[in-house]
Motif scaffolding. Structure first.
Motif, PDB file in Angstrom:
ATOM      1  N   THR A 116      48.078  42.132  49.636  1.00 55.87           N
ATOM      2  CA  THR A 116      46.783  41.508  50.384  1.00 55.87           C
ATOM      3  C   THR A 116      46.790  42.009  52.002  1.00 55.87           C
ATOM      4  N   ASP A 169      34.575  24.642  50.541  1.00 56.82           N
ATOM      5  CA  ASP A 169      34.385  25.781  50.373  1.00 56.82           C
ATOM      6  C   ASP A 169      35.624  26.918  51.154  1.00 56.82           C
ATOM      7  N   LEU A 212      43.756  33.951  48.055  1.00 59.03           N
ATOM      8  CA  LEU A 212      43.861  35.327  47.945  1.00 59.03           C
ATOM      9  C   LEU A 212      42.553  36.200  47.815  1.00 59.03           C
ATOM     10  N   SER A 213      41.661  35.066  47.461  1.00 52.99           N
ATOM     11  CA  SER A 213      40.053  35.795  47.386  1.00 52.99           C
ATOM     12  C   SER A 213      39.441  36.075  49.072  1.00 52.99           C
ATOM     13  N   ILE A 214      40.224  35.318  49.799  1.00 54.44           N
ATOM     14  CA  ILE A 214      39.504  35.461  51.231  1.00 54.44           C
ATOM     15  C   ILE A 214      40.447  36.011  52.214  1.00 54.44           C
ATOM     16  N   ARG A 262      37.911  32.134  55.813  1.00 52.98           N
ATOM     17  CA  ARG A 262      37.928  33.316  56.112  1.00 52.98           C
ATOM     18  C   ARG A 262      38.319  33.608  57.502  1.00 52.98           C
ATOM     19  N   GLU A 303      46.041  30.926  44.674  1.00 57.40           N
ATOM     20  CA  GLU A 303      44.925  31.689  44.049  1.00 57.40           C
ATOM     21  C   GLU A 303      43.435  31.623  45.025  1.00 57.40           C
ATOM     22  N   ASP A 304      43.136  30.628  45.417  1.00 57.30           N
ATOM     23  CA  ASP A 304      41.725  30.628  46.317  1.00 57.30           C
ATOM     24  C   ASP A 304      42.134  31.459  47.260  1.00 57.30           C
ATOM     25  N   CYS A 314      52.958  37.113  44.799  1.00 59.94           N
ATOM     26  CA  CYS A 314      51.546  37.019  44.398  1.00 59.94           C
ATOM     27  C   CYS A 314      50.880  37.594  45.682  1.00 59.94           C
ATOM     28  N   GLU A 333      35.662  29.742  51.277  1.00 67.76           N
ATOM     29  CA  GLU A 333      35.043  30.869  52.269  1.00 67.76           C
ATOM     30  C   GLU A 333      35.202  30.554  53.570  1.00 67.76           C
TER      31      GLU A 333
END
Ligand code: UDX
Length: 441
Positions: A137, A69, A107-109, A74, A104-105, A133, A71
């Protein structure tokens, strides 16, 4: 520092464990649940000397964990990206699917001020695209290529020859956030920088190129000496003595002048092909046209080894018992990706030889891709009743620990082909063997 490592293959798993061993708090992320389970229980999913000890110590200290994961990554100060960049199925360029997925992954965290440090080997120009990209952020993307050799990956990671960090730049100057990122990485690699390991801060393109140029140079060195072996074969010269003699010149050096069945593995072959493909995209294919020649020389040496075996057995290998010592692409590894050893074995099998193959570490991996061969774990059992023995991976078990006189008592025919020029020819001849080297009389 809190670090994450995305991708836990040869590169990422070793990097995660090594960073934990020097005091960082590390989470390794991989999409493969089996790999994560193995690593999280202190088992290396591949053979790499010293890795399991580091995993066990890291897990016990609480500094190291693994997860599927993202996450869990983070809040890390640095996110290393160590996913694979294999050769594309439809050509010779690098497949960047895993790199794009990892970014990509992330970028979300990823958070403000954090650093994404690419370690994967990528075509020059990739980092600049990825930086676009990431912009927005608050994170900064740098490129920090990895030069580890399989089999010495732990030592190469903890005590590298040099550290290269490519950072964002403008007008030939590193940007302030690039400089700050480089300082953070100096801190990450504190054990190496404390020992004055060269720490080179440059732009993104140069950092990417350093890696592919280094591998191109190494491949060229090996193919150079193998080309000399081809000339030695038609002139009666000895390429081993030649390599020793030119290797005494400090400007040349003896390392990577080992003539034999050539290079393989998960890096050199695909990296030189990807480099040639990238140069073509850049309109500079002529600049590295020689790499195609390097590739061809390399592959010809496998043909030569097969030809030597056929000749040594009187013109046909059909129904002859051939024992192949080695399957891994090099010793101290269980990696059979693009292995010259396994290629030679399967080609001889294709010509009708009864192949018995052994390897101290790579049998299970080899069996998966070449199930048609007969695998034997015990070296001496493998040698019994051989009409011919060929050494294709220079493990100590064959190079140093196999006594020719003892081997003579096991085999049916005293014929040895030294595909790595790693044996003492005199000792094998003295034990009654007919000895064939690569580029040696
Ligand atoms: C290589 C680079 O050395 C490393 O810096 C990079 O990060 C990844 O690629 P690796 O693939 O682990 O590392 O193997 P390496 O030790 O470089 O050997 C590559 C191949 O060249 C092996 O098949 C080896 O048998 C062959 N080789 C090496 C020769 O045929 N002759 C030599 O003299 C040396």
């Amino acid at each position: 520092m809190k670090l994450s490592v995305i991708g836990c293959g040869y590169l990422g798993a070793v990097h995660a464990a090594a960073m934990a061993s020097i005091g960082h708090e590390v989470v390794g992320i991989d999409v493969d649940q089996h790999k994560v389970d193995a690593l999280a229980s202190g088992r290396a999913p591949f053979f790499e000397p010293g890795l399991e000890e580091l995993l066990v110590a890291g897990l016990a200290s609480g500094n190291l964990r693994f997860s599927t994961d993202v996450e869990e990554a983070r809040g890390a100060a640095v996110h290393f990206v160590g996913v694979g960049t294999p050769q594309r199925r439809d050509g010779s360029a690098a497949d960047l699917t895993f790199v794009h997925a990892a970014i990509e992954d992330l970028l979300s965290i990823v958070g403000d001020g954090e650093i994404i440090a690419g370690k994967s080997t990528v075509p020059v120009g990739t980092a600049a695209e990825l930086a676009d990209c990431v912009s927005g952020t608050g994170a900064v993307l740098v490129w920090n290529p990895e030069f580890l050799r399989e089999g010495w990956a732990v030592a190469d990671t903890i005590s590298p020859d040099r550290i290269v960090v490519g950072v964002p730049s403008a007008d030939g100057q590193s940007t302030p956030e690039g400089e700050r990122a480089a300082d953070v990485l100096r801190h990450v690699y504190h054990t190496a920088t404390a020992k004055d390991t060269p720490f080179i801060v440059t732009d993104l393109a140069t950092a990417e190129l350093v890696k592919v140029a280094a591998n191109a140079f190494l491949a060229t060195k090996i193919s150079f000496i193998n080309a000399m072996a081809e000339i030695a074969e038609v002139t009666g010269a000895d390429v081993t003595t030649l390599a020793d003699a030119i290797g005494h010149d400090n400007r040349i050096g003896r390392r990577f002048l080992g003539a034999g069945i050539g290079f393989g593995g998960g890096c050199l072959p695909k990296d030189i092909r990807a480099f040639a493909a990238r140069a073509e995209e850049l309109g500079r294919s002529e600049s590295v046209a020689f790499l195609r020649e390097i590739d061809e020389i390399n592959l010809r040496r496998r043909d030569r080894a097969v030809q030597l075996v056929v000749e040594a057995l009187g013109g046909s290998v059909f129904e002859k018992n051939v024992t192949v010592l080695g399957a891994a692409f090099k010793p101290h590894s269980d990696d059979i990706r693009d292995s010259p050893a396994l290629d030679v074995a399967t080609r001889l099998h294709g010509l009708g030889a009864n192949i018995t193959i052994t390897d101290p570490a790579a049998i299970e991996n080899a069996r998966r891709v070449s199930p048609q061969l007969r695998y034997v774990h015990d070296r001496d059992d493998a040698l019994r009743s051989a009409d011919l023995v060929i050494v294709v991976t220079e493990w100590d078990e064959y190079r140093r620990q196999l006594d020719p006189v003892y081997a003579a008592s096991l085999v049916a025919g005293k014929v040895i082909v030294d595909g790595r020029n790693c044996l003492n020819a005199e000792a094998w001849r003295a034990a009654g063997f007919t000895y064939y080297g690569m580029g040696r009389p």
